[in-house]
Design a protein around this motif. Structure first.
Motif, PDB file in Angstrom:
ATOM      1  N   SER A  32       0.847  -1.192   0.000  1.00  0.00           N
ATOM      2  CA  SER A  32       0.000   0.000   0.000  1.00  0.00           C
ATOM      3  C   SER A  32       0.885   1.244   0.000  1.00  0.00           C
ATOM      4  CB  SER A  32      -0.929   0.009   1.226  1.00  0.00           C
ATOM      5  OG  SER A  32      -1.770   1.150   1.240  1.00  0.00           O
ATOM      6  N   PRO A  33       1.445   1.581  -1.153  1.00  0.00           N
ATOM      7  CA  PRO A  33       2.362   2.732  -1.223  1.00  0.00           C
ATOM      8  C   PRO A  33       1.726   4.010  -0.667  1.00  0.00           C
ATOM      9  CG  PRO A  33       2.393   1.497  -3.278  1.00  0.00           C
ATOM     10  CD  PRO A  33       1.263   0.934  -2.468  1.00  0.00           C
ATOM     11  N   GLY A  34       2.477   4.695   0.172  1.00  0.00           N
ATOM     12  CA  GLY A  34       1.998   5.956   0.721  1.00  0.00           C
ATOM     13  C   GLY A  34       0.918   5.812   1.776  1.00  0.00           C
ATOM     14  N   HIS A  35       0.785   4.636   2.386  1.00  0.00           N
ATOM     15  CA  HIS A  35      -0.259   4.426   3.395  1.00  0.00           C
ATOM     16  C   HIS A  35      -0.172   5.504   4.478  1.00  0.00           C
ATOM     17  CE1 HIS A  35      -2.751   2.540   6.465  1.00  0.00           C
ATOM     18  NE2 HIS A  35      -3.153   1.660   5.549  1.00  0.00           N
ATOM     19  N   GLN A  36      -1.334   6.041   4.868  1.00  0.00           N
ATOM     20  CA  GLN A  36      -1.350   7.171   5.798  1.00  0.00           C
ATOM     21  C   GLN A  36      -0.870   6.806   7.205  1.00  0.00           C
ATOM     22  OE1 GLN A  36      -5.364   8.594   6.173  1.00  0.00           O
ATOM     23  NE2 GLN A  36      -6.208   6.592   6.721  1.00  0.00           N
ATOM     24  N   LEU A  38       1.703   4.691   7.748  1.00  0.00           N
ATOM     25  CA  LEU A  38       2.967   3.995   7.547  1.00  0.00           C
ATOM     26  C   LEU A  38       3.913   4.162   8.744  1.00  0.00           C
ATOM     27  CD1 LEU A  38       4.560   2.339   5.428  1.00  0.00           C
ATOM     28  CD2 LEU A  38       5.556   4.509   4.652  1.00  0.00           C
ATOM     29  N   MET A  39       3.973   5.341   9.301  1.00  0.00           N
ATOM     30  CA  MET A  39       4.908   5.603  10.396  1.00  0.00           C
ATOM     31  C   MET A  39       4.504   4.894  11.686  1.00  0.00           C
ATOM     32  SD  MET A  39       7.153   7.273   8.864  1.00  0.00           S
ATOM     33  CE  MET A  39       8.179   7.674  10.273  1.00  0.00           C
ATOM     34  N   GLU A  40       3.267   4.449  11.768  1.00  0.00           N
ATOM     35  CA  GLU A  40       2.783   3.771  12.970  1.00  0.00           C
ATOM     36  C   GLU A  40       2.956   2.254  12.909  1.00  0.00           C
ATOM     37  OE1 GLU A  40      -1.179   5.033  14.002  1.00  0.00           O
ATOM     38  OE2 GLU A  40      -0.812   7.051  13.228  1.00  0.00           O
ATOM     39  N   THR A  41       3.374   1.741  11.749  1.00  0.00           N
ATOM     40  CA  THR A  41       3.420   0.287  11.584  1.00  0.00           C
ATOM     41  C   THR A  41       4.453  -0.407  12.479  1.00  0.00           C
ATOM     42  OG1 THR A  41       4.866   0.533   9.636  1.00  0.00           O
ATOM     43  CG2 THR A  41       2.484   0.362   9.251  1.00  0.00           C
ATOM     44  N   PRO A  42       5.634   0.168  12.749  1.00  0.00           N
ATOM     45  CA  PRO A  42       6.571  -0.551  13.633  1.00  0.00           C
ATOM     46  C   PRO A  42       6.007  -0.796  15.026  1.00  0.00           C
ATOM     47  CG  PRO A  42       7.746   1.116  12.379  1.00  0.00           C
ATOM     48  CD  PRO A  42       6.282   1.354  12.146  1.00  0.00           C
ATOM     49  N   ALA A  43       5.403   0.222  15.629  1.00  0.00           N
ATOM     50  CA  ALA A  43       4.831   0.058  16.971  1.00  0.00           C
ATOM     51  C   ALA A  43       3.672  -0.923  16.942  1.00  0.00           C
ATOM     52  CB  ALA A  43       4.369   1.400  17.515  1.00  0.00           C
ATOM     53  N   LEU A  44       2.860  -0.870  15.895  1.00  0.00           N
ATOM     54  CA  LEU A  44       1.736  -1.798  15.780  1.00  0.00           C
ATOM     55  C   LEU A  44       2.237  -3.232  15.684  1.00  0.00           C
ATOM     56  CD1 LEU A  44      -1.220  -2.551  15.359  1.00  0.00           C
ATOM     57  CD2 LEU A  44      -0.953  -1.978  12.922  1.00  0.00           C
ATOM     58  N   TRP A  45       3.270  -3.476  14.887  1.00  0.00           N
ATOM     59  CA  TRP A  45       3.788  -4.839  14.736  1.00  0.00           C
ATOM     60  C   TRP A  45       4.286  -5.376  16.072  1.00  0.00           C
ATOM     61  CZ3 TRP A  45       3.478  -8.000  10.559  1.00  0.00           C
ATOM     62  CH2 TRP A  45       4.165  -9.218  10.651  1.00  0.00           C
ATOM     63  N   GLY A  76      -5.777  -5.889   9.188  1.00  0.00           N
ATOM     64  CA  GLY A  76      -7.081  -5.379   9.596  1.00  0.00           C
ATOM     65  C   GLY A  76      -6.984  -4.030  10.279  1.00  0.00           C
ATOM     66  N   ARG A  77      -5.982  -3.850  11.125  1.00  0.00           N
ATOM     67  CA  ARG A  77      -5.817  -2.594  11.855  1.00  0.00           C
ATOM     68  C   ARG A  77      -5.420  -1.451  10.919  1.00  0.00           C
ATOM     69  NH1 ARG A  77      -4.432  -4.075  17.342  1.00  0.00           N
ATOM     70  NH2 ARG A  77      -3.719  -1.927  17.729  1.00  0.00           N
ATOM     71  N   LEU A  78      -4.801  -1.802   9.803  1.00  0.00           N
ATOM     72  CA  LEU A  78      -4.403  -0.786   8.829  1.00  0.00           C
ATOM     73  C   LEU A  78      -5.444  -0.590   7.730  1.00  0.00           C
ATOM     74  CD1 LEU A  78      -0.619  -1.686   8.361  1.00  0.00           C
ATOM     75  CD2 LEU A  78      -1.580   0.186   9.703  1.00  0.00           C
ATOM     76  N   GLY A  79      -6.519  -1.359   7.794  1.00  0.00           N
ATOM     77  CA  GLY A  79      -7.542  -1.247   6.767  1.00  0.00           C
ATOM     78  C   GLY A  79      -7.142  -1.865   5.449  1.00  0.00           C
ATOM     79  N   LEU A  80      -6.225  -2.829   5.504  1.00  0.00           N
ATOM     80  CA  LEU A  80      -5.778  -3.520   4.299  1.00  0.00           C
ATOM     81  C   LEU A  80      -6.481  -4.859   4.184  1.00  0.00           C
ATOM     82  CD1 LEU A  80      -1.919  -2.940   4.678  1.00  0.00           C
ATOM     83  CD2 LEU A  80      -3.493  -1.676   3.196  1.00  0.00           C
ATOM     84  N   PRO A  81      -6.712  -5.345   2.976  1.00  0.00           N
ATOM     85  CA  PRO A  81      -7.305  -6.681   2.828  1.00  0.00           C
ATOM     86  C   PRO A  81      -6.340  -7.745   3.339  1.00  0.00           C
ATOM     87  CG  PRO A  81      -6.586  -5.836   0.698  1.00  0.00           C
ATOM     88  CD  PRO A  81      -6.460  -4.703   1.664  1.00  0.00           C
ATOM     89  N   SER A  82      -6.877  -8.769   3.972  1.00  0.00           N
ATOM     90  CA  SER A  82      -6.045  -9.857   4.460  1.00  0.00           C
ATOM     91  C   SER A  82      -5.508 -10.658   3.276  1.00  0.00           C
ATOM     92  CB  SER A  82      -6.851 -10.778   5.377  1.00  0.00           C
ATOM     93  OG  SER A  82      -6.047 -11.827   5.871  1.00  0.00           O
ATOM     94  N   PRO A  83      -4.220 -10.947   3.221  1.00  0.00           N
ATOM     95  CA  PRO A  83      -3.663 -11.712   2.098  1.00  0.00           C
ATOM     96  C   PRO A  83      -4.323 -13.084   1.978  1.00  0.00           C
ATOM     97  CG  PRO A  83      -1.902 -10.720   3.398  1.00  0.00           C
ATOM     98  CD  PRO A  83      -3.170 -10.537   4.182  1.00  0.00           C
ATOM     99  N   GLY A  84      -4.529 -13.518   0.745  1.00  0.00           N
ATOM    100  CA  GLY A  84      -5.114 -14.837   0.532  1.00  0.00           C
ATOM    101  C   GLY A  84      -4.212 -15.943   1.030  1.00  0.00           C
ATOM    102  N   ASP A  85      -2.933 -15.767   0.883  1.00  0.00           N
ATOM    103  CA  ASP A  85      -1.943 -16.728   1.370  1.00  0.00           C
ATOM    104  C   ASP A  85      -1.107 -16.021   2.435  1.00  0.00           C
ATOM    105  OD1 ASP A  85       0.182 -18.462   1.842  1.00  0.00           O
ATOM    106  OD2 ASP A  85       0.335 -19.096  -0.254  1.00  0.00           O
TER     107      ASP A  85
END
Length: 243
Positions: A32-36, A38-45, A76-85
């Motif tokens: 998701s290029p440019g996800h709004q 993006l900077m919060e993803t390390p703490a979320l992980w 889900g927390r980022l509003g992205l579709p869950s990968p099929g695999d």
């Protein structure tokens, strides 16, 4: 008398937080290029690691399944579709994670110093052996630390189960009071081992909070040699038979 030092791996010798920050950012940007957020993803992980790893430790799911759960919720927390695999998607995350593997700057220096003391120097980690040994090889510490103890070699016991620390000491052929454990997790690496008579030291690299009165805290591994000397001068205090 302390005869062995066991180090935790992630966030003690190995800079897991840095590798996660790089991997979570790169993986999210790739899907998701440019996800709004993006900077919060390390703490979320990292939050989701803390949430889902205990289920694996408790035997409620496999190591692979807790990874799937983590990635599914991350999306889900980022509003992205869950990968099929989910497994294939997680493999993509691991590529970025492994690209960022590095030791903390103080790790090799202190291990070199302690290597001349005649002590056994090893690792006690809750991770899986294949990945943890690969990290140690990449950061150049595998040949300097032996044994590398994981739940696989300790009867399936994870820190902070008392059986984990007791099994670790037994693997070394030592009493618990002859072993010192150093790690970044207050409960797993400092409080837990002391309950079976092992020495525990909390490595609080990020100065997160004051240490409880009964806990020894350091903020860099460079403090460890002097601390060890002080502990070696203290009179022996073996746990009672009732303990």
């Amino acid at each position: 008398m302390i005869r062995a030092i066991l180090f935790d791996l992630d966030e003690t010798l190995f800079d897991h937080r840095r590798a996660v920050a790089y991997a979570a950012t790169c993986w999210t940007e790739s899907v998701s290029p440019g996800h709004q957020l993006l900077m919060e993803t390390p703490a979320l992980w990292l939050d989701l690691e803390h949430k889902h790893l205990p289920a694996w430790h408790a035997g409620e799911c496999s190591f692979a399944e807790q990874r799937r759960r983590r990635l599914r919720e991350f999306c889900g927390r980022l509003g992205l579709p869950s990968p099929g695999d989910l497994d294939a998607a997680y493999a993509g995350f691991l590529v970025h994670y492994e690209d960022a593997w590095a030791a903390f700057p103080d790790a090799a220096e202190v291990i070199d110093v302690l290597g001349g003391t005649g002590l056994i120097l090893g690792v006690l980690t809750n991770g899986v052996p294949v990945q943890q040994e690969a990290k140690l090889r990449r950061i150049g510490l595998m040949d300097r630390l032996e044994p590398v103890l994981t739940p696989d070699s300790l009867g399936g016991n994870f820190k902070p189960a008392p059986e984990c620390y007791l099994a670790a000491a037994a693997k070394l052929g030592l009493r618990p009071d002859e072993v010192l454990l150093v790690g970044d997790n207050l409960m797993l690496d400092a409080v837990g081992p002391t309950k079976v008579g092992m020495h525990g030291v909390w490595l609080d690299r990020y100065r997160s909070e004051p240490a409880p009165e009964s806990v020894i805290k350091i903020t860099t591994l460079c403090e460890l040699p002097d601390l060890l000397s002080a502990l070696q001068r203290q009179p022996a205090n073996r746990p009672s038979e009732a303990a």
